[in-house]
Motif scaffolding. Structure first.
Motif, short mmCIF file in Angstrom:
data_model
loop_
_atom_site.label_atom_id
_atom_site.label_comp_id
_atom_site.label_asym_id
_atom_site.label_seq_id
_atom_site.Cartn_x
_atom_site.Cartn_y
_atom_site.Cartn_z
N UNK A 171 99.84 36.23 9.71
CA UNK A 171 98.47 35.91 9.30
C UNK A 171 98.32 35.97 7.78
N UNK A 172 99.01 36.93 7.15
CA UNK A 172 98.88 37.07 5.70
C UNK A 172 99.54 35.93 4.95
N UNK A 173 100.71 35.49 5.41
CA UNK A 173 101.40 34.43 4.69
C UNK A 173 100.75 33.08 4.92
N UNK A 174 99.88 33.00 5.95
CA UNK A 174 99.16 31.75 6.18
C UNK A 174 97.90 31.67 5.31
N UNK A 175 97.54 32.78 4.66
CA UNK A 175 96.37 32.81 3.78
C UNK A 175 96.82 32.50 2.36
N UNK A 176 96.20 31.52 1.74
CA UNK A 176 96.56 31.16 0.36
C UNK A 176 96.05 32.22 -0.60
N UNK A 177 96.96 32.94 -1.22
CA UNK A 177 96.60 34.02 -2.14
C UNK A 177 96.99 33.70 -3.58
N UNK A 178 97.40 32.47 -3.83
CA UNK A 178 97.79 32.10 -5.19
C UNK A 178 99.03 32.80 -5.64
N UNK A 261 104.29 42.94 -0.39
CA UNK A 261 103.84 42.88 -1.77
C UNK A 261 103.67 41.41 -2.16
N UNK A 262 102.48 41.06 -2.63
CA UNK A 262 102.18 39.69 -3.05
C UNK A 262 101.74 39.70 -4.50
N UNK A 263 102.31 38.82 -5.33
CA UNK A 263 102.02 38.77 -6.76
C UNK A 263 101.26 37.49 -7.09
N UNK A 264 100.21 37.64 -7.90
CA UNK A 264 99.41 36.48 -8.33
C UNK A 264 98.95 36.68 -9.76
N UNK A 265 98.53 35.59 -10.40
CA UNK A 265 97.97 35.68 -11.75
C UNK A 265 96.63 36.40 -11.69
N UNK A 273 99.19 39.94 -14.39
CA UNK A 273 99.66 39.77 -13.01
C UNK A 273 99.08 40.89 -12.15
N UNK A 274 98.70 40.53 -10.93
CA UNK A 274 98.21 41.50 -9.95
C UNK A 274 99.18 41.56 -8.78
N UNK A 275 99.46 42.77 -8.32
CA UNK A 275 100.28 42.98 -7.14
C UNK A 275 99.40 43.54 -6.03
N UNK A 276 99.30 42.80 -4.92
CA UNK A 276 98.52 43.24 -3.77
C UNK A 276 99.47 43.81 -2.73
N UNK A 277 99.20 45.04 -2.33
CA UNK A 277 100.00 45.71 -1.29
C UNK A 277 99.20 45.70 0.01
N UNK A 278 99.71 44.99 1.02
CA UNK A 278 99.07 44.97 2.33
C UNK A 278 99.93 45.72 3.32
N UNK A 279 99.34 46.69 4.00
CA UNK A 279 100.07 47.50 4.96
C UNK A 279 100.16 46.75 6.29
#
Length: 282
Positions: A171-178, A261-265, A273-279
């Motif tokens: 579900x997370x990888x199907x969401x566009x997070x930039x 861990x997902x990285x975006x501008x 850069x922002x790093x989002x940590x999703x459990x």
């Protein structure tokens, strides 16, 4: 039970993804996992599969052989394999939740692991040794980058996800997070939690285009940003120290929990850069 052909859970309860390995760069027809056309009939209508990968669109044909097994082929399959240097054992994960499927390429770097869940591709190799501060490194990484690094998914050594974790990841990888680099799937170790040190593989970092040291904004899910110091180790990995320990304590992160861990501008100064940590573990 693992399929003896695909080393994957072909008969899976997961109705959102499937994975397949590409082992031969000269292969013109690639075998599809068992029953995948029945599981996703709308995506295989008219005997073709339409999907996107890293901004490119591909339409591959579906053939039924004399053995009644389904295979994909055609000019777009050859182009897809060439674009991503496939055929060296890489796993490609297809997310089937949208009108057009999405493909994520996981390079097959240091050996095969059966994976559990989706059946993952190996991207890291554990090595003993000490880091620049003299600490024992339990998470050494030796990643070989094959050509231009695609934006896909990189797994830690030995990580396997259960079906619930796999579903949350899908579900997370199907969401566009930039995202601007490959997502990193990891299961927290005592080094991350007790020693308060976190290391990001160099194949993720190579696409971030940030300095050798500084600060990055880290947040848990949709939570507030925390300032975390980083530096680049000699092997190219990004190392979180000091404030990472505060982040761990604030959110009570646990050894054994899986996370992505997902990285975006960033549009929030002073972070580039922002790093989002999703459990992934509940």
């Amino acid at each position: 039970m693992l399929c003896p052909v695909f080393f994957s859970h072909c008969a899976s309860d997961n109705d959102t993804t499937f994975g397949m390995f590409f082992r031969d760069p000269n292969e013109r027809l690639v075998l599809l996992p068992c029953s995948v056309t029945e599981r996703f009939p709308k995506h295989f209508a008219s005997d073709f599969l339409n999907f996107r990968a890293h901004g490119h669109r591909y339409v591959v044909y579906v053939y039924t052989g004399s053995d009644n097994k389904k295979r994909i082929g055609g000019d777009d399959l050859s182009k897809f394999m060439k674009d991503f240097n496939l055929g060296l054992g890489q796993l490609v994960v297809f997310v089937m939740t949208g009108c057009i499927a999405k493909a994520f390429v996981c390079s097959f770097g240091a050996g095969f692991i059966d994976g559990g869940g989706a059946g993952v591709a190996q991207q890291e190799e554990e090595q003993g040794g000490a880091d620049e501060e003299g600490h024992v490194d339990e998470e050494g990484i030796d990643v070989e980058i094959m050509g231009e690094a695609p934006i896909g998914i990189i797994y830690s050594m030995g990580v396997s996800l259960d079906l619930e974790e796999e579903g949350r990841l899908a579900m997370m990888i199907d969401i566009e997070q930039g995202n601007i680099a490959s997502r990193f799937v990891h299961r927290f170790t005592s080094t991350n939690i007790m020693k308060k040190s976190m290391k990001i593989p160099n194949q993720v970092c190579v696409l971030l285009n940030i300095g050798a040291e500084g600060f990055i904004g880290v947040r848990l899910g949709e939570g507030p940003l925390s300032r975390v110091a980083f530096k680049t180790a000699k092997d190219g990995r990004m190392v979180f120290n000091k404030e990472w320990g505060v982040f761990v304590s604030t959110y009570n992160l646990q050894v054994g929990s899986a996370a992505v861990f997902t990285f975006s501008r960033s549009n929030a100064a002073p972070f580039d850069v922002v790093c989002v940590v999703d459990i992934l573990s509940i």
